[in-house]
Design an enzyme around this catalytic site. Structure first.
Site, PDB file in Angstrom:
ATOM      1  N   LYS A   1      49.381  47.886  42.001  1.00 18.53           N
ATOM      2  CA  LYS A   1      50.323  48.965  41.212  1.00 18.53           C
ATOM      3  C   LYS A   1      49.400  50.176  41.167  1.00 18.53           C
ATOM      4  O   LYS A   1      48.430  50.032  40.556  1.00 18.53           O
ATOM      5  CB  LYS A   1      50.818  48.591  39.933  1.00 18.53           C
TER       6      LYS A   1
ATOM      7  N   GLU B   1      36.807  47.935  35.258  1.00 18.46           N
ATOM      8  CA  GLU B   1      36.045  49.022  35.668  1.00 18.46           C
ATOM      9  C   GLU B   1      36.521  50.270  34.698  1.00 18.46           C
ATOM     10  O   GLU B   1      37.664  50.656  35.062  1.00 18.46           O
ATOM     11  CB  GLU B   1      36.236  49.447  37.059  1.00 18.46           C
TER      12      GLU B   1
END
Ligand code: NAI
Length: 809
Positions: free
Chosen positions: A203, A277
């Protein structure tokens, strides 16, 4: 600048002299007609790409062009039904994708790399329209790096069986990416996932889905098998549906720390792999011997690249006091000459901010900086009024605790502070909860390389900044997340040991035996009472009575009472964490020195092998042979990690730079360990030894059911020169004690081997400071060295720091 016109615009009839004096730019726009035509050909509306087909969404949302604020396209808003369909397609495609040989998968990745190169300009222009970043960056940095990632990972696909033997793919991977490097983040995630043999549901961010859509078209064009790559567009709710989907085996996320935390919580106890991250507040450290003109250009790249919307942006300028005024003067001069304007103009330095909400956030944080007493400086010219632009901004007089010095602004805003000594620079640099990247500027290589290991972050650039390559891992320490992207270290994020899929699980928790208060040491009436030997806790190298003042009885499996141990509580854990922190010198010892101590531990354990074997079988009820075998295995395991202590070294990555990127293995820090019940001695040794071999300090909770092997073990620690605080042992109720560890902000990681409920609680609590977790509730055959020791443990015990060192004058 207003309408891309610089402040020193020449007069209507310029002379050559005036032109030279002004050195102004004319417009140099990149043509965008082919890309706008492409959007128009699709009627301006795009669906999802699922199972090799384009699927219209049940609703759409509008994507806007940041440079003008005008609509660019309508894109499908993914529902949970769309996510279900994408996961089903990815699952269906998995067996055939995994059945391909390495070379076949390499060919597909290679085809994608070629396709990206072939359409490089299309991708670059589309990215610039959608994100607002300058074409110079998308054309020269983002898209070439995207192709590089697919080429590099075509290589890993080719080498998968030989270089990652004994491992295989997670399965279906869900990937959620942000808007600041839309196509590059796609490449960082999709390339290693596919190379490792996973199938993907991706996505993109809602602000910037268009290059991912174009990538899905490319996937279709090259003929990647349907379902191997699936794209579902949408907002955070679509992301949340992916994260919580039961059919997904691993989640990889890049984005804000806040959403990263939510994802950690949402996936707790699910057994899904997770890499995060997240944000940063990276220091840019300038020593007084640095080349200040290079520093100025470095700062431009660090904080005004991509309008500062970079997770590793050098957003905190830390300058040695003696050169601060001089550097800031040069910097203001340079800022005055930066050009902000249409991102399609090939000669602008900065484009538009991605969305009004982001622009508002930047403005609000700047205002807060001013309100908190900092001095704000911006160039004299005004940025364009159309679209969403923000001028380069410099804050001085900033207190280290100020909001703008602590919070990720994610905009073109630099905060500057000064330091006097290298120690002060390190303290300031590490003074945020983040730990993504750092730049160090000095002409003294000894100083720069002394500072680099002291910085708590995953990437350090020496006399450089914002260098990236597919061969070098990228990722954070602390609240900047965990996991690496790029290089060999990034590939591990998409692979699991084969055993995890195939081994029949051992029962983890031994059944609690019915209590039988009869002692194992019956005494004749009239004899003296024996001298009590109730083991204590072991904290900071000393035996410590439990704070609670309570002891708990240890029963053998058959119910006999075999002894007592102290009942540790939160206070004991806190003391142990403090002691472990005080033992930081352990990380500075050489591998050889740590090996010597591990060998010494093995030696002293072997001297008392029989006593330990007796103690184990007294608790477990196993035959003596089993106890002997366990102790021998524990001795061998200590040898294994003594052997590894000076061999689990890092790497020198081959990056396209005149220089090297050193991938250093650094300890994580202070690690909490909850030990399994089976093999009470071997389980403890198997978890603690790899951690201390790599320089960590440990607070361990021994087997709750059979703790006496561990409490005997502290007397071995005492005689083996293990420095106080390196290994701390707190006995008691595992799930209560580990909860304190998981909640503790000074614990950097928790390894938990126990129940599913306990593992879930650990993972949930770990979200607070995003500590690394390793949880298992399915059991291991600890006696078997193939699963009880080795690189899997060592990899979990370290984090990789990549230090980039360019050479040359
Ligand atoms: P975000 O973290 O909300 O968005 C990143 C991605 O996560 C998007 O694809 C979004 O749709 C998705 N997402 C949002 N909520 C989700 C959820 N509950 N579950 C799963 N996926 C979810 O970032 P946002 O709101 O766009 O930006 C806010 C701030 O985050 C920025 O101002 C910046 O400070 C920071 N940020 C940091 C990034 C980094 O790389 N470090 C990247 C993007 C934003």
């Amino acid at each position: 600048m207003a309408g891309t016109t610089p402040p020193n615009t020449p007069s209507a009839t310029p002379t050559v002299r005036a032109l030279f004096d002004a050195m102004s730019y004319g417009p140099a726009p990149e043509g965008d007609a082919p890309v706008r035509d492409w959007i128009a050909r699709h009627g301006g509306t795009f669906g999802h790409y699922i199972g090799g087909q384009w699927v219209a969404g049940s609703g759409t949302f509008e994507v806007l062009e940041p440079a003008t604020g005008k609509p660019l396209a309508q894109v499908a808003q993914g529902t949970s039904a769309d996510v279900d369909a994408a996961v089903a397609a990815a699952r269906a495609a998995l067996p055939a994708w995994q059945a391909l040989d390495d070379h076949a998968r390499a060919r597909w990745l290679y085809a994608l790399a070629r396709g990206i190169q072939k359409h490089a300009r299309h991708f670059a222009v589309l990215e610039t329209l959608d994100n607002g970043k300058p074409i110079r960056e998308t054309r020269d940095i983002d898209v070439p790096l995207v192709a590089r990632h697919f080429y590099h990972h075509a290589g890993w696909a080719q080498l998968l069986s030989s270089e990652f033997a004994g491992h295989h793919a997670y399965g279906v991977v869900g990937q959620v990416i942000p808007w600041n490097f839309p196509l590059l983040m796609l490449a960082w995630k999709v390339a290693p996932a596919l190379a490792a043999g996973n199938t993907v549901v991706l996505k993109p961010a809602e602000f910037t889905p268009l290059t991912a859509i174009r990538f899905a078209e490319l996937v279709h064009e090259v003929g990647l098998p349907p379902g191997v790559f699936n794209l579902v567009t949408g907002d955070g709710s679509t992301g949340a549906a992916i994260v919580s989907h039961e059919g997904i085996d691993k989640i990889a996320f890049t984005g804000s720390t806040e959403v990263g935390r939510a994802i950690r919580t949402a996936t707790a106890g699910s057994g899904k792999g997770l890499s995060l991250e997240l944000g940063g507040k990276s220091p840019f450290i300038v020593f007084e011997d640095a080349d200040l003109d290079s520093v100025v250009e470095g700062v431009v790249d660090a904080i005004w690249f991509n309008q500062g919307q970079v997770c590793c942006a050098g957003s905190r300028l830390l300058v040695q006091e003696g050169v601060s005024d001089r550097l800031l003067a040069k910097l203001r001069d340079r800022m005055e000459r930066l050009r902000v304007g249409s991102p399609l103009d090939k000669a602008v330095d900065m484009g538009a901010i991605v969305a009004p909400v982001q622009l508002e956030r930047i403005r609000a944080l700047c205002q807060q900086g001013i309100d908190e007493g900092a001095t704000c400086w911006q160039p004299s010219w005004a940025e364009p009024a159309d679209g969403w632009f923000h001028p380069p901004t410099l804050f001085t007089n900033v207190a280290p605790s100020a909001t703008i010095a602590q919070v990720e602004i994610f905009g073109p805003v630099l905060v500057s502070m000064t330091f006097r000594t290298p120690e002060e620079a390190v303290a300031l640099a590490n003074n945020t909860p983040f730990g993504l990247a750092a730049s160090v500027w000095s002409e003294n290589i000894n100083l720069a390389l002394d500072i680099a290991p002291k910085l708590k972050c995953g990437v350090v650039w020496i006399n450089s900044t914002n260098l990236f390559d597919a061969a070098a891992g990228f990722g954070g320490y602390r609240e900047s997340g965990f996991g690496r992207e790029g290089g060999r270290e990034g590939m591990w994020e998409y692979l699991k040991p084969v055993r995890a899929h195939e081994a029949a699980p051992l029962p983890f928790i031994h059944p609690v035996a019915p209590a039988d208060e009869s002692s194992d040491e019956p005494r004749d009436a009239g004899t003296m009472p024996r001298i009590d030997r109730t083991p204590k806790l072991f904290i900071g190298g000393k035996q410590a009575r439990p704070d609670s003042g309570y002891s708990v009885t240890v029963h053998a499996l058959d119910g006999r009472r075999v002894g007592e141990v102290g009942e540790g509580n939160r206070k004991d854990i806190r003391n142990a964490v403090e002691a472990a922190h005080a033992a930081g010198g352990w990380a500075k010892l050489s591998g050889h020195q740590r090996a010597q101590i591990l060998y010494y531990l093995a030696e002293n354990l072997s001297v008392r092998a029989e006593e330990f074997a007796q103690r184990i079988v007294a608790m477990t009820g196993d035959p003596l042979d089993a106890g002997v075998t366990e102790v021998e295995a524990a001795i061998s395991r200590l040898f294994t990690y003594a052997a590894w202590a000076d061999k689990h070294d890092g790497a020198v990555h081959d990056v396209p730079l005149r220089g090297v990127a050193l991938a250093m293995h650094e300890p994580i820090g202070v690690v909490g360990v909850a030990c399994p019940d089976p093999y009470p001695l071997l389980g403890l040794v198997s978890l603690v030894a790899p951690l201390i071999a790599t320089g960590n300090r440990v607070v361990a909770i021994p087997s709750e059911r059979f703790p006496l092997a561990a409490t005997d073990f502290y007397s071995v620690l005492e005689t083996s020169d293990v420095p106080g605080g390196v290994i701390n042992l707190v006995t008691g109720t595992r799930d209560a004690l580990v909860r304190t560890l998981a909640d503790h902000d000074d614990i950097d990681a928790v390894w938990y081997f126990g129940s599913h409920a306990g593992a879930t609680a650990v993972e949930k609590a770990s979200a607070a400071n995003l500590k690394r977790t390793w949880t298992e509730w399915t059991g291991r055959e600890w006696l078997d060295p193939r699963v009880g020791e080795g690189r899997e443990f060592l990899r979990r015990a370290v984090q990789v720091k990549n230090i980039w060192i360019p050479y040359g004058e």
